[in-house]
Design an enzyme around this catalytic site. Structure first.
Site, PDB file in Angstrom:
ATOM      1  N   GLY A   1       0.825  -1.203   0.000  1.00  0.00           N
ATOM      2  CA  GLY A   1       0.000   0.000   0.000  1.00  0.00           C
ATOM      3  C   GLY A   1       0.855   1.248   0.000  1.00  0.00           C
ATOM      4  O   GLY A   1       1.890   1.309   0.671  1.00  0.00           O
ATOM      5  N   SER A   2       0.447   2.244  -0.781  1.00  0.00           N
ATOM      6  CA  SER A   2       1.106   3.550  -0.803  1.00  0.00           C
ATOM      7  C   SER A   2       2.585   3.399  -1.183  1.00  0.00           C
ATOM      8  O   SER A   2       2.890   2.931  -2.272  1.00  0.00           O
ATOM      9  CB  SER A   2       0.902   4.233   0.559  1.00  0.00           C
ATOM     10  OG  SER A   2       1.270   5.573   0.509  1.00  0.00           O
TER      11      SER A   2
END
Ligand SMILES: *[C@@H]1O[C@H](CO)[C@@H](O)[C@H](O)[C@H]1NC(C)=O
Ligand SMILES: *[C@@H]1O[C@H](CO)[C@@H](O)[C@H](O)[C@H]1NC(C)=O
Ligand SMILES: *[C@@H]1O[C@H](CO)[C@@H](O)[C@H](O)[C@H]1NC(C)=O
Length: 289
Positions: free
Chosen positions: A134-135
């Site tokens: 994520g991210s």
């Protein structure tokens, strides 16, 4: 450090960088041994590499309720590997040239080394290695897919940017890039595809299939990064940028799933900000787990 519980073994070990630049901090590998009642133990288990976001770590990502991969591991018996960033602020280095090229000695190579270690130490099936993140972990997921395509069968990234988009003009390690994060790094599909191809020049073997998630209300990594990432991977797979199929409200209300052939899938979450929560079921499905 080794911690043992009834059904799980947690191992953390340092992995040296080949460049001799030093030793990364602890990396956490969680090995799952299902009990006999639900035994799905396999001789050659699959592996899922789960890469954390900035201001996180292997341990805190592991404990994050929005990142349910350890539950999947418990249920299905695959191993999960949780790399931990050695950088200040704990963003992954997706800006220096070392990390943006195969065997360049950066964070990407350290993660590749961890995968090789897990395959050797835990008998992982090298043909069933998957990656999610994520991210900053999603940014690194795109970089890993570009620089180490031979290691992964499928990738599922939540709220990232195209591989190479955070490149630092000055070559800095783990630098933030406002142009990219703000959605101003635009290029043609061919140019984005070249960025991937140039991370492992001459490679013409199989590449992991890519599932790209992004939220329309992302104010950290602008939603334009979704379309740029789709452009990048559709070009790498030599398919067009018009979906071959689209499903509204899938896998949930206000999400739209767009397929670009069999190897690229985009999931755009209307009204969702940074970062789109992991959907274990949908990512496992993409991986074939
Ligand atoms: C549990 O599974 C292991 C590995 O397959 C086997 O060696 C062991 O005998 C089993 N134990 C029981 C109580 O069935
Ligand atoms: C930010 O990334 C873009 C590519 O996405 C690059 O052209 C630019 O030089 C980078 N900015 C800085 C300050 O390094
Ligand atoms: C995740 O995806 C599955 C389908 O793959 C869907 O059934 C489920 O509702 C989704 N989960 C959430 C929390 O939306």
């Amino acid at each position: 450090m080794v911690a043992l519980s009834l059904t799980n073994l947690v191992v953390a070990a340092g992995v040296a960088l080949l460049s001799g630049q030093g030793v990364l901090g602890a990396q956490l590998a969680r090995v799952n041994y299902p009990n006999n009642a639900t035994s799905k133990a396999e001789i050659s288990p699959p592996l899922v590499v789960v890469i954390h976001s900035c201001q996180s770590s292997a341990q805190s990502y592991f404990q994050n309720a929005k990142i349910p991969w350890h539950q999947g591991s418990d249920r299905k018996g695959y191993i999960t590997l949780w790399p931990s960033s050695p950088n200040q602020g704990t963003c992954w280095d997706v800006s220096s040239r070392r990390s943006l090229v195969r065997n360049g000695g950066g964070d990407s190579q350290a993660i590749a080394n961890m995968v090789a270690h897990a395959v050797a130490a835990y008998g992982v099936d090298p043909a069933r290695v998957y990656l999610t993140g994520g991210s900053s972990g999603a940014m690194m997921g795109n970089v890993m897919a570009a620089a180490y395509p031979d290691l992964f069968r499928a990738v599922s990234v939540y709220s990232g940017v195209p591989a190479g988009c955070f490149i630092s003009a000055g070559g800095g390690v783990a630098q933030w890039n406002n142009t990219c994060s703000g959605g101003q790094s635009r290029a043609s599909a061919e140019q984005w595809g070249n960025v991937v191809r140039n991370m492992y020049p001459g490679y013409d073997g199989p590449r992991p299939k890519m599932q790209i998630w992004h939220g329309s209300a992302d104010s950290t990594l602008a939603p334009a990064n979704y379309q740029e990432t789709i452009k990048q991977w559709t070009n790498v797979f030599g398919v067009g940028q018009t979906p071959t199929s689209s499903v509204k409200n899938s896998p949930q209300a206000n999400y739209q799933t767009d397929n670009y052939g069999e190897n690229v899938q985009g999931i755009y979450a209307t009204g969702v900000g940074h970062s789109v929560p992991s959907n274990l079921t949908a990512s496992e499905l993409w991986f074939g787990l």
